[in-house]
Design a protein around this motif. Sequence first.
Motif, mmCIF file in Angstrom:
data_model
loop_
_atom_site.group_PDB
_atom_site.id
_atom_site.type_symbol
_atom_site.label_atom_id
_atom_site.label_comp_id
_atom_site.label_asym_id
_atom_site.label_seq_id
_atom_site.Cartn_x
_atom_site.Cartn_y
_atom_site.Cartn_z
ATOM 1 N N ASN A 1 -1.235 15.795 -23.182
ATOM 2 C CA ASN A 1 -1.553 17.212 -23.352
ATOM 3 C C ASN A 1 -2.932 17.609 -22.831
ATOM 4 N N GLY A 2 -3.794 16.612 -22.630
ATOM 5 C CA GLY A 2 -5.159 16.900 -22.196
ATOM 6 C C GLY A 2 -6.118 17.050 -23.367
ATOM 7 N N ILE A 3 -7.417 17.072 -23.065
ATOM 8 C CA ILE A 3 -8.435 17.316 -24.084
ATOM 9 C C ILE A 3 -9.232 18.557 -23.692
ATOM 10 N N GLU A 4 -9.796 19.193 -24.698
ATOM 11 C CA GLU A 4 -10.494 20.451 -24.467
ATOM 12 C C GLU A 4 -11.734 20.241 -23.603
ATOM 13 N N VAL A 5 -11.904 21.135 -22.645
ATOM 14 C CA VAL A 5 -13.064 21.120 -21.758
ATOM 15 C C VAL A 5 -13.790 22.451 -21.899
ATOM 16 N N TYR A 6 -15.104 22.379 -22.092
ATOM 17 C CA TYR A 6 -15.933 23.569 -22.226
ATOM 18 C C TYR A 6 -16.935 23.609 -21.071
ATOM 19 N N ASP A 7 -17.443 24.805 -20.799
ATOM 20 C CA ASP A 7 -18.488 24.891 -19.774
ATOM 21 C C ASP A 7 -19.862 24.804 -20.435
ATOM 22 N N GLU A 8 -20.906 24.978 -19.651
ATOM 23 C CA GLU A 8 -22.271 24.825 -20.169
ATOM 24 C C GLU A 8 -22.642 25.862 -21.211
ATOM 25 N N ASN A 9 -21.850 26.957 -21.288
ATOM 26 C CA ASN A 9 -22.096 28.000 -22.292
ATOM 27 C C ASN A 9 -21.107 27.923 -23.452
ATOM 28 N N LYS A 10 -20.403 26.786 -23.543
ATOM 29 C CA LYS A 10 -19.431 26.516 -24.618
ATOM 30 C C LYS A 10 -18.212 27.427 -24.557
ATOM 31 N N ASN A 11 -17.903 27.943 -23.368
ATOM 32 C CA ASN A 11 -16.656 28.673 -23.175
ATOM 33 C C ASN A 11 -15.528 27.670 -22.957
ATOM 34 N N LEU A 12 -14.433 27.830 -23.675
ATOM 35 C CA LEU A 12 -13.303 26.914 -23.529
ATOM 36 C C LEU A 12 -12.590 27.195 -22.209
ATOM 37 N N LEU A 13 -12.539 26.180 -21.354
ATOM 38 C CA LEU A 13 -11.866 26.327 -20.058
ATOM 39 C C LEU A 13 -10.389 25.977 -20.154
ATOM 40 N N GLY A 14 -10.030 25.158 -21.129
ATOM 41 C CA GLY A 14 -8.642 24.735 -21.283
ATOM 42 C C GLY A 14 -8.564 23.264 -21.615
ATOM 43 N N GLU A 15 -7.361 22.722 -21.568
ATOM 44 C CA GLU A 15 -7.142 21.305 -21.857
ATOM 45 C C GLU A 15 -6.832 20.564 -20.567
ATOM 46 N N SER A 16 -7.531 19.462 -20.368
ATOM 47 C CA SER A 16 -7.447 18.744 -19.097
ATOM 48 C C SER A 16 -6.947 17.310 -19.283
ATOM 49 N N LYS A 17 -5.873 16.972 -18.568
ATOM 50 C CA LYS A 17 -5.388 15.589 -18.554
ATOM 51 C C LYS A 17 -6.319 14.706 -17.741
ATOM 52 N N SER A 18 -6.906 15.284 -16.700
ATOM 53 C CA SER A 18 -7.834 14.538 -15.855
ATOM 54 C C SER A 18 -9.043 14.085 -16.670
ATOM 55 N N ALA A 19 -9.598 14.986 -17.474
ATOM 56 C CA ALA A 19 -10.737 14.636 -18.318
ATOM 57 C C ALA A 19 -10.338 13.580 -19.345
ATOM 58 N N ALA A 20 -9.111 13.677 -19.866
ATOM 59 C CA ALA A 20 -8.629 12.693 -20.838
ATOM 60 C C ALA A 20 -8.573 11.304 -20.209
ATOM 61 N N ARG A 21 -8.075 11.229 -18.972
ATOM 62 C CA ARG A 21 -8.001 9.932 -18.289
ATOM 63 C C ARG A 21 -9.400 9.351 -18.073
#
Length: 317
Positions: A200-220
């Motif tokens: 399902n991916g894990i949550e990714v935020y930007d430098e201002n803590k805005n939620l960009l979405g869930e990323s499988k790439s980041a999870a890997r």
Amino acid sequence: MTERVNLDVPRWDQTQYWGRVKYFFTTTNPLNIFKSNSELEKCKEIVNNYKKGDSIPHGLTLDDVYKAKDVVDSAYHPETGDKMIIFGRMSAQVPMNMLITGCMVTFYKTTPAVIFWQWFNQSFNALVNYTNRSGTSPMPLDQVAKSYVLATSGALVTALGLNKLVKRLPTVAGRFVPFAAVAAANLINIPLMRIKELENGIEVYDENKNLLGESKSAARQGISAVVLSRVLMSAPGMVITPVLMEAIERRGLLRNMKWAPAPLQIAFCGVFLTFATPMCCALYPQVSPVSIDKLEPELQKSAEKFNSKIGYYNKGL
């Protein structure tokens, strides 16, 4: 008046390796597991009140607030805020792995001993992986059971298979079998325990803590980093200890002390793990950066909307 600090940010620079090492030396401090529930709650109250804007309680200093935060970080999950199972906390890593690793490198010659200690190790690993999983979504118990069974099976197949292969090799070769088994099990256990994040991916935020979405790439990326750090964490105790013991036994230093190998190897492992645990946990930032162009297209679109320059995710431990 003392200048206020942001307790959501560790006191040491987490973009620098030695800053992360100092942080993990505090969170893996074995003395933290002896904190009572009332002490934990008191530390949490001090930290939460300070974060709300309250003044430092009378008789305490900013250093005391930081010490309370160190205790909180060692006992509560960084994302959910839930109190973690005591043996799954990072503060339990050194004493538990000291015992388990020492016994694995001591009792590696007989099949019953190999089976018991590999099973015990994977039971502990499953608990640690479950306790320190990334994200707030619950992990199904059937997934926990599947991961546990497969990791234990992988460790046993590796250990028992290699034990047969090394019988014709020098005796020191057999001493490295436990490390190979542990490495193989980590490659199975950690990805399976966190399969939901891979799917399902894990949550990714930007430098201002805005939620960009869930990323499988980041999870890997995060899970790969955890696997590598866990393998390297076990390496000094499981590789150097056998070499030291081989040299000691060749010189006959323990000839009249048949009881000594086990406690000596446990002590060696304890010394190595005291330093290897925080130093390997610190290999990658806990909140790791990821380039926007390495994320999925939908997250890149979110980044464009927020004008984000970089993404961040919690890799877990």
